[in-house]
Design an enzyme around this catalytic site. Structure first.
Site, PDB file in Angstrom:
ATOM      1  CE  LYS A 111       7.997  41.419  12.299  1.00 24.73           C
ATOM      2  NZ  LYS A 111       6.560  41.167  11.984  1.00 24.73           N
TER       3      LYS A 111
ATOM      4  CG  PHE B   8       0.674  38.081  11.861  1.00 24.87           C
ATOM      5  CD1 PHE B   8       0.250  37.180  13.105  1.00 24.87           C
ATOM      6  CD2 PHE B   8       1.541  39.037  12.276  1.00 24.87           C
ATOM      7  CE1 PHE B   8       0.972  37.383  14.288  1.00 24.87           C
ATOM      8  CE2 PHE B   8       2.202  39.250  13.364  1.00 24.87           C
ATOM      9  CZ  PHE B   8       1.560  38.486  14.528  1.00 24.87           C
TER      10      PHE B   8
ATOM     11  CG  ASP C 119       0.703  44.928   8.239  1.00 22.21           C
ATOM     12  OD1 ASP C 119       2.079  44.887   8.181  1.00 22.21           O
ATOM     13  OD2 ASP C 119       0.312  44.002   9.170  1.00 22.21           O
TER      14      ASP C 119
HETATM   15  C1  LIG Z   1       5.359  41.312  12.854  1.00 23.09           C
HETATM   16  C2  LIG Z   1       4.278  41.858  12.222  1.00 23.09           C
HETATM   17  C3  LIG Z   1       3.127  42.553  12.807  1.00 23.09           C
HETATM   18  C4  LIG Z   1       3.395  42.909  14.167  1.00 23.09           C
HETATM   19  O1  LIG Z   1       4.457  43.572  14.571  1.00 23.09           O
HETATM   20  P1  LIG Z   1       4.921  43.726  16.266  1.00 23.09           P
HETATM   21  O2  LIG Z   1       5.919  44.663  16.289  1.00 23.09           O
HETATM   22  O3  LIG Z   1       5.079  42.200  16.507  1.00 23.09           O
HETATM   23  O4  LIG Z   1       3.700  44.041  16.935  1.00 23.09           O
HETATM   24  C5  LIG Z   1       1.943  42.993  12.049  1.00 23.09           C
HETATM   25  N1  LIG Z   1       1.965  42.667  10.713  1.00 23.09           N
HETATM   26  C6  LIG Z   1       2.838  42.137  10.212  1.00 23.09           C
HETATM   27  C7  LIG Z   1       2.790  41.507   8.634  1.00 23.09           C
HETATM   28  C8  LIG Z   1       3.912  41.552  10.703  1.00 23.09           C
HETATM   29  O5  LIG Z   1       4.928  40.869  10.246  1.00 23.09           O
END
Ligand SMILES: *Cc1c(COP(=O)(O)O)cnc(C)c1O
Length: 392
Positions: A248, A134, A219
């Site tokens: 986050k 994700f 990420d």
């Molecule tokens: C939440 C998340 C995203 C996206 O972040 P947003 O601030 O919602 O755009 C991308 N990668 C990971 C691993 C996430 O947990």
């Protein structure tokens, strides 16, 4: 008779939401407009890492808000310079581009990798990504994500994101071609249900990408900022990626994200990247306040102690209810329920004043404030125990 209009009618209905409306938050607790309180083990999806409205964030907002909120990204501001310095020193990366969401940071990571590929690998642009990964909800980050439900959504997808199963090094090797510029993944797949990539796999990917002359993009939007017990999850594998993204927890609740890169990779040219709100002084001041808390002596040790307590409590609860194993790291944990009762448990827990998330029908995910107290962990476990007794 006229049907009374829902109070939510003016909001786009993008996800099923209970009729609760939150008005206040303090630490591990949220309060709705009716005055009910909820013990929050979601914390905005691992966002409010210091809990709701923590003093250091409130102070930074008030003080910086009174001084300077934003000046054009065409100028430097004191707070973005300060946070960039602190983040590079803490991460071993060399340069930062600030963004307003995780998806935007990842979008930037994809652009930077493509730019690097254009300059260094004959226009290579493909990024090997993981099944069930994700990375966000922009078109490119949805394309990079491996969520099965998104496979046929918003066609045509942005091309260039071949997928492999996580943990299978041979599959990555086989997917690398002359067109490949990078491998991109989460150290722990959060949205997929807290699936750790594993330290050995991360190490092996680091070696493989270096050997093949391509980039490793991590990420760490969900796993970074102390969530897994170290400041960044990649520290546990002893590696520094070429590109890393944060979001986050970085802002402790305010919209702040970051794209970090090693110097050799940090190759944007004028005009390649930018954004109106990016690196604004107010959000960066909050980011510095959050980073200072997380890197203060004893903070991460306390996260590990809290993790151990929650882990042991979940294992005991699992034994009582015939559930499966606990997985994850630090305060990003999941419990395998072995049957699809997650949504029912989440609904029942809400009614009791406990906020939980089921990333998959057969799993519960726990991402409490990194500052959660032992007594709050025990209380959450007791509440969950009562819910599980009812659901079973
Ligand atoms: C939440 C998340 C995203 C996206 O972040 P947003 O601030 O919602 O755009 C991308 N990668 C990971 C691993 C996430 O947990």
């Amino acid at each position: 008779m006229t049907v009374p209009q829902s109070p939510f009618a003016a909001l786009m209905d993008i996800t099923p939401r209970p009729p609760v409306v939150f008005a206040d938050g303090q630490g591990s607790w949220l309060y709705d407009t009716q005055g009910n309180r909820y013990l929050d083990l979601i914390q905005g999806w691992a966002v409010t890492c210091l809990g709701h409205s923590p003093a250091p964030v409130v102070k930074a907002l008030a003080e910086q808000g009174a001084r300077l909120i934003s000046c054009s990204p065409a100028y430097h501001n004191e707070q973005s310079v300060r946070l960039a310095g602190a983040l590079t020193r803490a991460s071993g990366m060399d340069q930062v581009f600030f963004a307003n969401s995780g998806a935007e940071a990842n979008e930037g990571a994809i652009k930077l990798a493509r730019r690097w590929g254009e300059k260094n690998r004959g226009g290579a642009y493909e990024i090997v990504t993981m099944d069930n990964g994700f990375h966000g909800r922009t078109l490119a980050t949805m394309s990079a994500s491996g969520k099965p439900a998104w496979k046929t959504l918003f066609e045509p997808k942005v091309p260039g994101f071949p997928k492999v199963p996580i943990g299978d090094l041979g599959a990555v090797e086989a997917a690398i071609t002359d067109r490949t510029v990078a491998v991109m993944l989460e150290p722990i797949q959060g949205e997929a249900g807290v699936i750790p990539a594993g330290v050995d796999y991360l190490k092996a990917l680091h070696e493989l990408t270096a050997k093949r002359g391509i980039l490793l993009i991590l990420d760490e939007i969900q796993t970074g900022m102390g969530r897994t017990g170290t400041l960044f999850a990649c520290e546990q594998a002893g590696i520094v990626p070429d590109i890393m993204t944060l979001g986050k927890g970085l802002g402790g609740g305010v919209p702040l994200a970051a794209l970090l890169a090693r110097r050799e990779v940090s190759c944007f040219e004028y005009g390649d990247q930018g954004g109106t709100f990016n690196g604004n002084a107010l959000m960066c001041a909050v980011g510095s306040a959050v980073l200072a808390e997380i890197t203060a002596p004893g903070f991460l040790e306390r996260v590990q102690t809290a993790s151990d307590r929650l882990w042991k409590g979940l294992e005991a609860l699992s034994g009582r209810h015939g559930f499966g194993a606990v997985r994850g790291q630090g305060l990003l944990l999941a419990l395998d329920l072995k049957k699809p009762v997650g949504p029912e448990i989440v609904a029942e827990a809400l009614a009791d004043g406990l906020l939980l998330n089921a990333p998959r029908p057969d799993s519960l995910r726990f991402m409490p404030a990194l500052t959660i107290a032992d007594a709050e962990i025990d209380q959450a476990l007791a509440m969950l125990d009562a819910v599980c007794r009812r659901v079973a």
